[in-house]
Design an enzyme around this catalytic site. Sequence first.
Site, PDB file in Angstrom:
ATOM      1  N   HIS A 156       0.830  -1.213   0.000  1.00 37.43           N
ATOM      2  CA  HIS A 156       0.000   0.000   0.000  1.00 37.43           C
ATOM      3  C   HIS A 156       0.863   1.262   0.000  1.00 37.43           C
ATOM      4  O   HIS A 156       0.443   2.306   0.482  1.00 37.43           O
ATOM      5  CB  HIS A 156      -0.941   0.034   1.213  1.00 37.43           C
ATOM      6  CG  HIS A 156      -1.667  -1.247   1.459  1.00 37.43           C
ATOM      7  ND1 HIS A 156      -2.927  -1.501   0.963  1.00 37.43           N
ATOM      8  CD2 HIS A 156      -1.299  -2.370   2.119  1.00 37.43           C
ATOM      9  CE1 HIS A 156      -3.295  -2.716   1.334  1.00 37.43           C
ATOM     10  NE2 HIS A 156      -2.330  -3.271   2.031  1.00 37.43           N
ATOM     11  N   SER A 277      15.011  20.960 -16.434  1.00 34.38           N
ATOM     12  CA  SER A 277      13.819  21.781 -16.654  1.00 34.38           C
ATOM     13  C   SER A 277      14.230  23.027 -17.429  1.00 34.38           C
ATOM     14  O   SER A 277      15.324  23.552 -17.240  1.00 34.38           O
ATOM     15  CB  SER A 277      13.225  22.173 -15.299  1.00 34.38           C
ATOM     16  OG  SER A 277      12.444  23.345 -15.429  1.00 34.38           O
ATOM     17  N   LYS A 283      16.134  21.333 -11.228  1.00 34.34           N
ATOM     18  CA  LYS A 283      15.423  20.094 -11.513  1.00 34.34           C
ATOM     19  C   LYS A 283      16.266  19.040 -12.224  1.00 34.34           C
ATOM     20  O   LYS A 283      17.119  19.342 -13.046  1.00 34.34           O
ATOM     21  CB  LYS A 283      14.189  20.378 -12.392  1.00 34.34           C
ATOM     22  CG  LYS A 283      13.068  21.105 -11.718  1.00 34.34           C
ATOM     23  CD  LYS A 283      12.424  20.333 -10.570  1.00 34.34           C
ATOM     24  CE  LYS A 283      11.693  19.089 -11.004  1.00 34.34           C
ATOM     25  NZ  LYS A 283      10.462  19.396 -11.779  1.00 34.34           N
ATOM     26  N   GLU A 290       9.147   8.017 -16.794  1.00 35.22           N
ATOM     27  CA  GLU A 290       7.776   8.493 -17.023  1.00 35.22           C
ATOM     28  C   GLU A 290       7.263   8.016 -18.379  1.00 35.22           C
ATOM     29  O   GLU A 290       6.089   7.658 -18.524  1.00 35.22           O
ATOM     30  CB  GLU A 290       7.734  10.017 -16.961  1.00 35.22           C
ATOM     31  CG  GLU A 290       7.981  10.554 -15.560  1.00 35.22           C
ATOM     32  CD  GLU A 290       8.191  12.065 -15.571  1.00 35.22           C
ATOM     33  OE1 GLU A 290       7.250  12.781 -15.233  1.00 35.22           O
ATOM     34  OE2 GLU A 290       9.289  12.520 -15.926  1.00 35.22           O
TER      35      GLU A 290
END
Length: 453
Positions: A156, A277, A283, A290
Site C-alpha cells: 500500500h 527543466s 530540476k 515516465e
Amino acid sequence: MGNTLWHGRFAGGPSEALQALNDSLPFDQRMFREDIAGSRAHVQMLADVGLFDPEDCAAVLAALDTVEAELEAGTFEFAASDEDIHTAVERRVTELHPAGARIHTGRSRNDQVATDLRLWTRNAIDQIDSLIERLQRTLLAHAESVGDAYLPGYTHLQQAQPVALAHHLLAHGWALQRDRSRLADNRARLNVSPLGAGALAGSSLPLDPAQTAAALGFDAVFDNSLDAVSDRDFVAETLFDLAMLGVHLSRMGEELILWSSSEFGFVTLDDGFSTGSSMMPQKKNPDIAELARGKAGRLVGHLTGFLTTLKGLPLAYNKDLQEDKEPLFDAVDTVCLTLLALDGMVATVTFEVETMAVGADSPYSAATDLAEFLVNRQMAFRDAHAVVGELVRKALAGEGSLVDLVAASPELGPEAADLLAPGVSVARRTTHGGGSAQAVAAQLERFRRVLNR
Ligand code: ARG
C-alpha cells in the site's frame, strides 16, 4: 499509373480516395525481407513440383536478389500502382524478367501476407527477447554488486518489512522472465506456415506447402486453409505479451520516479539518462521512467484496438485484417525503444543505500518480528499481533519509544527489543525466496541459471 492486379476484370482504374484508404505500402514495406524470403521459397517449390521452368526459376530468383538489394539500398522506385509491398515486389520482379508474371502461381496475397507477418513477428520476438535479457542482466549485475544493502519493502506504499535491495531488483527480473516465457510460447504457436492456403481454399495445382514451410524455418504447416488466411491470433497474442511487458516496465518506471524524488532519495539518476527543466535550474527529471509508464497506455490500446478489429470477422480473409500491421509494428518499436532507454537508466543509477537503510531501520518495520518472537514462545499469532499492536499504538501516542516499551513488556522483554536494532529484521527472513541477503544468495543462483539456459 500501372495496372492493378485485377485490371482484367475492371473497366476503370481505382479512385484516389480508394487508393489512399486501401494502400498499405507506407507501413508494410518494412516487411520486404520477409516478402522476398517467402517468394524465394514459393518459386523454388513451384519449380520442384514442375510448375516453373528451371531457367525461369533461376531468373526470378536472381530478380528477387536484385529487388532485395534495391530495397536494402533505398534505390527501389515505388510506383503509384504499388498497393502494398507484395504488389511492389512482384511488379518489379516482372519488370526485371517476364517470368515474374508466374510468381503468384498458386498463391494469394492472403496466404502471402499471413506468411510475411508471421516471419516478421518471429524475428521481432527474437529481438525483443534479447533486449529483455539485457535489462535482466543489468538488474542481475546490480543485485550481485549491492551486497547486503536493504531498503524498506512496501505494501500500500506504506513501509512494511525491510528487504534486501538485491531481492527487490530480482523481483523485477522474474517478472521480465515471465514476459520472455510468454513470448517464447507465442513464438512456438505462431511458427506455422500459412503458405499454400491460397486465397482461402487451397489450390488445384500440385503445391507442396511442407516444402515452403521447411524452407522458411516454420515448424509445421497449416491444417485448414480458411483458418490459415484468417488467423491473426498471433498478432493479438503478441500485442498482449507486449502490453504485459509494457505494464511491467511501467511499474519499474513508477518506482524509479518515486525513488528519485527528494522525498524518497533512494536513487540518484545519471545525467545521461535524466533531463532538466527549461525554467527551474535545480530540476533533474526521470523522463525515461515516465515515458515507460506512459507508453504502457499505448500498448494496452493497441491490444484492445486490434481485438476489436478481429471481433465479429467472418471467415476467411477480410480487408479489416490489414489493420493488423500498424499496431503490431508500433508496439514492437515502442517496446524496443523503451527497453533500451530504461536499461540505460537502470544501469547508470546510483543506489543511496544509506538513505534506504534509514527508512528500513524504523523499529516499526520489525513489528512482525516481535509477533513472531511471541509465536516462537507458543503464543497464538492473533494474540501476539494484538500484544505488539498495542505497544505500537502506545509508542505512536507518545508513551515511550517502541524499543523501551518492548524491553519493559512482560511478554516481550530485552531479548525481543534487540530485534529492533538496525539490520536485524531484514536478516531474519531466511525462508525460501525470502528477503534476507542470505535467502537472496540462493535466489541469485536460480536467476543466473534461468538466464544461462
Ligand atoms: N495488403 C493486404 C494486407 O495487408 C494484403 C492482402 C490483400 N488481399 C486481398 N484479398 N486484397 O492484408
